[in-house]
Design a protein around this motif. Structure first.
Motif, PDB file in Angstrom:
ATOM      1  N   GLU A  36       0.837  -1.246   0.093  1.00  0.00           N
ATOM      2  CA  GLU A  36       0.030   0.089   0.184  1.00  0.00           C
ATOM      3  C   GLU A  36       0.844   1.291   0.122  1.00  0.00           C
ATOM      4  N   THR A  37       0.476   2.174  -0.656  1.00  0.00           N
ATOM      5  CA  THR A  37       0.916   3.508  -0.983  1.00  0.00           C
ATOM      6  C   THR A  37      -0.164   4.604  -0.740  1.00  0.00           C
ATOM      7  N   VAL A  38       0.274   5.520   0.079  1.00  0.00           N
ATOM      8  CA  VAL A  38      -0.686   6.743   0.369  1.00  0.00           C
ATOM      9  C   VAL A  38       0.240   8.271   0.111  1.00  0.00           C
ATOM     10  N   VAL A  39      -0.505   9.037  -0.777  1.00  0.00           N
ATOM     11  CA  VAL A  39      -0.050  10.301  -0.645  1.00  0.00           C
ATOM     12  C   VAL A  39      -0.953  11.259  -0.746  1.00  0.00           C
ATOM     13  N   GLU A  40      -0.602  12.452  -0.337  1.00  0.00           N
ATOM     14  CA  GLU A  40      -1.424  13.778  -0.456  1.00  0.00           C
ATOM     15  C   GLU A  40      -1.210  14.821  -0.859  1.00  0.00           C
ATOM     16  N   GLY A  41      -2.336  15.498  -1.762  1.00  0.00           N
ATOM     17  CA  GLY A  41      -2.057  16.816  -2.244  1.00  0.00           C
ATOM     18  C   GLY A  41      -3.007  17.826  -1.871  1.00  0.00           C
ATOM     19  N   VAL A  42      -2.459  19.123  -1.750  1.00  0.00           N
ATOM     20  CA  VAL A  42      -3.273  20.228  -1.366  1.00  0.00           C
ATOM     21  C   VAL A  42      -3.188  21.358  -2.421  1.00  0.00           C
ATOM     22  N   TRP A  43      -4.172  21.959  -2.609  1.00  0.00           N
ATOM     23  CA  TRP A  43      -4.607  22.999  -3.771  1.00  0.00           C
ATOM     24  C   TRP A  43      -5.190  24.089  -2.777  1.00  0.00           C
ATOM     25  N   PRO A  44      -4.233  25.105  -2.449  1.00  0.00           N
ATOM     26  CA  PRO A  44      -4.903  26.334  -1.613  1.00  0.00           C
ATOM     27  C   PRO A  44      -5.547  27.310  -2.341  1.00  0.00           C
ATOM     28  N   GLY A  45      -6.385  28.036  -1.800  1.00  0.00           N
ATOM     29  CA  GLY A  45      -7.213  29.300  -2.268  1.00  0.00           C
ATOM     30  C   GLY A  45      -8.229  29.746  -1.429  1.00  0.00           C
ATOM     31  N   GLU A  46      -9.229  30.267  -1.989  1.00  0.00           N
ATOM     32  CA  GLU A  46     -10.115  30.733  -1.301  1.00  0.00           C
ATOM     33  C   GLU A  46     -11.725  30.436  -1.919  1.00  0.00           C
TER      34      GLU A  46
ATOM     35  N   ASP B 138      -5.262  29.882  -5.457  1.00  0.00           N
ATOM     36  CA  ASP B 138      -4.343  30.769  -5.451  1.00  0.00           C
ATOM     37  C   ASP B 138      -3.584  30.907  -6.915  1.00  0.00           C
ATOM     38  N   GLY B 139      -3.131  32.316  -7.177  1.00  0.00           N
ATOM     39  CA  GLY B 139      -2.562  32.452  -8.497  1.00  0.00           C
ATOM     40  C   GLY B 139      -3.644  32.753  -9.548  1.00  0.00           C
ATOM     41  N   HIS B 140      -4.773  32.818  -9.442  1.00  0.00           N
ATOM     42  CA  HIS B 140      -5.913  32.763 -10.203  1.00  0.00           C
ATOM     43  C   HIS B 140      -7.022  33.706  -9.801  1.00  0.00           C
ATOM     44  N   ASP B 141      -7.417  34.466 -10.770  1.00  0.00           N
ATOM     45  CA  ASP B 141      -8.645  35.489 -10.305  1.00  0.00           C
ATOM     46  C   ASP B 141     -10.048  34.603 -10.860  1.00  0.00           C
ATOM     47  N   VAL B 142     -10.281  33.602 -11.274  1.00  0.00           N
ATOM     48  CA  VAL B 142     -11.344  32.871 -11.709  1.00  0.00           C
ATOM     49  C   VAL B 142     -11.521  31.575 -10.991  1.00  0.00           C
ATOM     50  N   THR B 143     -12.459  30.781 -10.681  1.00  0.00           N
ATOM     51  CA  THR B 143     -12.829  29.545 -10.128  1.00  0.00           C
ATOM     52  C   THR B 143     -12.163  28.391 -10.848  1.00  0.00           C
ATOM     53  N   ALA B 144     -12.081  27.233 -10.225  1.00  0.00           N
ATOM     54  CA  ALA B 144     -11.187  25.995 -10.832  1.00  0.00           C
ATOM     55  C   ALA B 144     -12.371  25.821 -12.025  1.00  0.00           C
ATOM     56  N   ALA B 145     -13.521  26.056 -11.937  1.00  0.00           N
ATOM     57  CA  ALA B 145     -14.596  25.694 -12.908  1.00  0.00           C
ATOM     58  C   ALA B 145     -14.421  26.299 -14.126  1.00  0.00           C
ATOM     59  N   GLU B 146     -13.709  27.486 -14.006  1.00  0.00           N
ATOM     60  CA  GLU B 146     -13.406  28.660 -15.252  1.00  0.00           C
ATOM     61  C   GLU B 146     -12.125  28.381 -15.762  1.00  0.00           C
ATOM     62  N   LEU B 147     -11.265  27.453 -15.104  1.00  0.00           N
ATOM     63  CA  LEU B 147      -9.926  27.223 -15.758  1.00  0.00           C
ATOM     64  C   LEU B 147      -9.904  26.212 -16.644  1.00  0.00           C
TER      65      LEU B 147
ATOM     66  N   PRO C 216      -9.381  23.119 -18.717  1.00  0.00           N
ATOM     67  CA  PRO C 216      -8.980  21.687 -18.066  1.00  0.00           C
ATOM     68  C   PRO C 216      -7.690  21.273 -17.959  1.00  0.00           C
ATOM     69  N   ALA C 217      -6.963  21.598 -18.802  1.00  0.00           N
ATOM     70  CA  ALA C 217      -5.619  21.242 -18.587  1.00  0.00           C
ATOM     71  C   ALA C 217      -4.830  22.052 -17.803  1.00  0.00           C
ATOM     72  N   VAL C 218      -5.179  23.335 -17.498  1.00  0.00           N
ATOM     73  CA  VAL C 218      -4.323  24.068 -16.673  1.00  0.00           C
ATOM     74  C   VAL C 218      -5.022  23.436 -15.173  1.00  0.00           C
ATOM     75  N   LYS C 219      -6.078  22.910 -15.068  1.00  0.00           N
ATOM     76  CA  LYS C 219      -6.759  22.444 -13.722  1.00  0.00           C
ATOM     77  C   LYS C 219      -6.151  21.297 -13.473  1.00  0.00           C
ATOM     78  N   ASN C 220      -5.845  20.285 -14.593  1.00  0.00           N
ATOM     79  CA  ASN C 220      -5.395  18.995 -14.241  1.00  0.00           C
ATOM     80  C   ASN C 220      -3.844  19.204 -14.095  1.00  0.00           C
ATOM     81  N   ALA C 221      -3.284  19.941 -14.505  1.00  0.00           N
ATOM     82  CA  ALA C 221      -1.968  20.313 -14.104  1.00  0.00           C
ATOM     83  C   ALA C 221      -1.552  20.937 -12.882  1.00  0.00           C
ATOM     84  N   GLU C 222      -2.508  21.621 -12.238  1.00  0.00           N
ATOM     85  CA  GLU C 222      -2.237  22.277 -11.073  1.00  0.00           C
ATOM     86  C   GLU C 222      -3.188  21.784  -9.529  1.00  0.00           C
ATOM     87  N   SER C 223      -4.089  20.934  -9.844  1.00  0.00           N
ATOM     88  CA  SER C 223      -5.210  20.541  -8.792  1.00  0.00           C
ATOM     89  C   SER C 223      -4.606  19.674  -7.632  1.00  0.00           C
ATOM     90  N   HIS C 224      -5.419  19.687  -6.768  1.00  0.00           N
ATOM     91  CA  HIS C 224      -4.918  18.829  -5.480  1.00  0.00           C
ATOM     92  C   HIS C 224      -4.332  17.232  -5.991  1.00  0.00           C
TER      93      HIS C 224
END
Length: 199
Positions: A131-141, A161-170, A172-180
C-alpha cells in the motif's frame, strides 16, 4: 506494455480526470472503472477512506487499485466540510446543494476570511497487499457565488491561489496540471512507474 489499474469509483468524471493526469506522466497506464459494490466509508480521515475503497477494488478485481478521497476544507470552519464534502447538504452526491449550503454558511464573511483548500489523498493498493498513500493540497479561497462550467463538485466556488477565476473557469488542462489530485499524483508517480517496470 499497458498496465491496467482499477479506479475505485463509479464517477466517470474522476476516471477521465485520472487518465488525463496519469497519462501525461506514465502513458503506459490505463485506468479502468470499478464495477463492484461500494464499500462503507467509515474512516475518519481522507487516508482511511481512500484505503477502504482501494482495498475493496483490489480484492474485487485482482488488479492494482487506486482510490482517492478528497474534499474541500475551509479554514474558518476548522477544516470542514472535509471528509463530509460529498454529503455536506445531507444527501451524498448532490453537488449543487452542497455548494449552496457552504456559500450560505460563509455569506457574512468578506475577503481574507474565506481561505480554503482542496485536499486529495490517493491510495494505491496492490493485490499482494502493498500500500502507498500520498496527499496533495491546492490552496485558495471560496468565491461568493458560483461561476464556471468546467469541473465538478466544489470547483465553481473555489478560486485557486494565483488565479482570479474559479477552478470551474480554468482550462481543464490547467486545472489538471495544478489541482490537488495532480499534486498528489506527482508524489505517486514513482510507485506507479515501479509497478509498470515489474510487468
Amino acid at each position: 506494455m499497458t498496465v491496467r489499474l482499477v479506479l475505485a469509483t463509479h464517477n466517470a468524471h474522476k476516471v477521465e480526470e485520472f487518465q488525463h493526469i496519469l497519462g501525461a506522466s506514465a502513458p503506459e497506464l490505463e485506468i479502468v472503472a470499478y464495477d463492484g459494490a461500494e464499500p462503507v466509508e467509515d474512516g475518519v480521515t481522507f487516508a482511511e477512506n481512500a484505503l477502504i475503497k482501494a482495498r475493496a477494488a483490489a480484492a474485487h478485481t485482482g488488479l492494482p487499485a487506486l482510490a482517492d478521497d478528497s474534499g474541500i476544507c475551509v479554514d474558518v470552519m476548522g477544516g470542514a466540510p472535509g471528509i463530509f464534502s460529498a454529503r455536506w447538504a445531507g444527501r451524498h452526491g448532490d453537488a449543487a446543494a452542497n455548494r449552496r449550503l457552504l456559500l450560505d454558511q460563509l455569506s457574512d464573511l468578506g475577503d481574507g476570511k474565506r481561505r480554503a483548500h482542496f485536499t486529495a489523498t490517493i491510495a494505491l493498493v496492490l493485490p499482494s497487499g502493498e500500500e502507498t498513500v500520498v496527499e496533495g493540497v491546492w490552496p485558495g479561497e471560496l468565491a461568493t457565488a458560483e461561476s464556471g462550467e468546467h469541473g465538478f463538485g466544489y470547483d465553481p466556488i473555489f478560486v485557486p491561489d494565483g488565479h482570479d477565476v474559479t477552478a470551474a473557469e480554468l482550462d481543464p488542462a490547467v486545472k489538471n496540471a495544478e489541482s490537488h489530485r495532480a499534486r498528489a499524483f506527482e508524489k505517486l508517480v514513482p510507485a506507479v512507474r515501479a509497478l509498470a517496470n515489474r510487468r
